[in-house]
Design an enzyme around this catalytic site. Sequence first.
Site, PDB file in Angstrom:
ATOM      1  CB  CYS A   2      -0.935   0.097   1.190  1.00 14.84           C
ATOM      2  SG  CYS A   2      -2.136  -1.203   1.317  1.00 14.84           S
ATOM      3  CE  LYS A 598      12.927  -2.551  -1.012  1.00 22.56           C
ATOM      4  NZ  LYS A 598      13.971  -3.590  -1.142  1.00 22.56           N
TER       5      LYS A 598
HETATM    6  C1  F6R Z   1      13.883 -10.116   0.547  1.00 21.38           C
HETATM    7  C2  F6R Z   1      13.355  -8.965   1.225  1.00 21.38           C
HETATM    8  C3  F6R Z   1      12.572  -9.170   2.469  1.00 21.38           C
HETATM    9  C4  F6R Z   1      12.896  -8.068   3.477  1.00 21.38           C
HETATM   10  C5  F6R Z   1      12.018  -8.207   4.726  1.00 21.38           C
HETATM   11  C6  F6R Z   1      12.381  -7.186   5.780  1.00 21.38           C
HETATM   12  O1  F6R Z   1      14.593  -9.753  -0.594  1.00 21.38           O
HETATM   13  O2  F6R Z   1      13.533  -7.869   0.785  1.00 21.38           O
HETATM   14  O3  F6R Z   1      12.825 -10.425   3.020  1.00 21.38           O
HETATM   15  O4  F6R Z   1      14.243  -8.162   3.807  1.00 21.38           O
HETATM   16  O5  F6R Z   1      10.674  -8.052   4.375  1.00 21.38           O
HETATM   17  O6  F6R Z   1      12.318  -5.907   5.276  1.00 21.38           O
HETATM   18  P1  F6R Z   1      13.006  -4.699   6.025  1.00 21.38           P
HETATM   19  O7  F6R Z   1      14.470  -4.888   5.938  1.00 21.38           O
HETATM   20  O8  F6R Z   1      12.529  -3.481   5.301  1.00 21.38           O
HETATM   21  O9  F6R Z   1      12.538  -4.742   7.447  1.00 21.38           O
END
Ligand code: F6R
Length: 603
Positions: A2, A598
């Site tokens: 979102c 993301k």
């Molecule tokens: C894999 C990926 C996810 C993130 C996870 C944590 O390529 O990007 O596994 O690493 O969702 O995200 P952050 O680091 O933003 O807490």
Amino acid sequence: MCGFFGIIYSDERREMGEVLFKAGKRLSYRGYDTSGVGVVDGSGNVEIRKDVGKIEEVAEKHRFAELSGKKGIIQLRWATFGVPSVRNAQPHKDCTGEFLGAHNGNIINTPALRMRLESSGHKLMGENDGEVILHVIEDYYKITGDMVQAIVQGTKDLEGDFACIITKRDEDRMFVVKKGSSLFLGKGDGYYCASSDLASILDHTKQILTLSDGEFVEFGTDYFIVRDLDTGEIIEKNLEEIDLDIGTVEKGSFPHFMLKEIYESPQKAHSLIGLMSGNVVYDEGVDLINASPRVFITGAGTSYHSALLGTYYFSRISGKLLNISFASDFREFYAPVLEDDDLLIAVSQSGETKDVKNVCDVFREKTEGKIISVVNNLGSTIALLSDLVLPIASDIEISVPATKTFVNQAILFLNMAVLSAKKKMLNVPTIPFEKIPWILEKSIEISEEYVDKVIQAVDRFNEFYILGYGLTYPAALEGALKVKEVVYVHAEGMYSGEFKHGPLSIVHQDYPVFFVSTIEDKFFVLSHIQEVKTRLGKVITVAPEDPELEEVSDIFIPLPTDNPYLVPISATIFFQLLAYHLGVNRGIDPDFPKNISKTITVD
Ligand code: F6R
């Protein structure tokens, strides 16, 4: 996961549809399944166009380009409350059609609120939690006749972590609320805009205000007022010039953001190493770690893997044990034993991951201890709630799979482990930090050279193992995660010593098993390789040059460093590129893998 963007001009603009479309494209990296815009023209007429699908398809089908207006909102939705459908897509209106709005995050008491609203006569079009916000505000506006009061009182009913944007049809102002999810306001030339994501504002301005939790902003074309969400009292806050380049959110000559971001790693590593050498926050972080009897470290996905690598660095280099857990497991595993002098290191690229935020919340609840966050997004929720923020300085990462941010997280932990050891007067291994950008460049070059050969060996399999030992174990986990995420095949990362305790039985002729090794661990790994070789499996080894390892491998990828602490970082680059090329060969868009997003802002 979102995202919304809203903008207000002083007069009706013919380019409104285009402006919103562009902002929507910027938001799209977060992952979504519906797209929609709501536009208010100079006479206060509201037009909403929304549908299931990618922003490009929806914009074309519903002719966003022809929309003109004075105020506009675009929202991309990743389904949680309600299936992806037109009625659940955002933005929404209330029953009276007076209010237009959208949100990011989750209103977790939606079922109870829906019952309350429906029993008092509200007509909701779908099941989406964003729609509930508009009806709650409608109720409180009826009582107070005042937008500020309606927001202060209405948001008290909304439970969960979210940010939202609301405007009343006939007013020359908009409101944005921050309650747990990130929110930014930007000052353009004669207008203001706001978004849950910095990337969509950067096209307009670098004059940014980062909101903190529990704040909301009223903004018009030439002013903004920040208020406390609890009391409605005004808070003095100023815009700041941020140092981020719009080029970061453009693909340039690269076909995908994922590839661009892997290729950016050497330069981002260079920036981080420079930043760490002259910045006291990293020093403060190390002092806190050294002084704390117990340190906990947590993260999710790729950030968990970098945190795991960090624990190896700390225990090996500075003799400090970091107690690690998945963010989603922290409450079950560690919350019962927390004490007041504990320290938490929360690792999150986005700084918005709900599982990691939950850890910070439970830590705050249970102890007086401090929280250090290791983040890329400095204005993020997790950054704002921590006592000390350690930036990884990777610039915005657009592609859903994390790549350059893993590399900088790992370098940050390596640097801190070395600093920690130095402060304790321990013997410190030589780490050529100044050579890291070169090592990363060479890692990319070598990986590209070997990747086709590896693809030929593994492409017909829809599963394989990646095994690591000691320092290379986190690289094996991270490599497997990248492959699963971008290639949609089952790759399993495992400790190589564990393989013989069961999984070995899966090996048959040509079955691919990757090994990642340092030179110092090669005697263990050589033995694990033999276990696979004698069962006729295909051995693909990623390691520093070594005749013995090369001899027993069907394919050998020589890494450009034999420094054991840098091998896992260099090897991860290989797996990032392997996943990228395997995925693209199978027609997958690696920037937006299906089903994931993301920024995971839900439990
Ligand atoms: C894999 C990926 C996810 C993130 C996870 C944590 O390529 O990007 O596994 O690493 O969702 O995200 P952050 O680091 O933003 O807490």
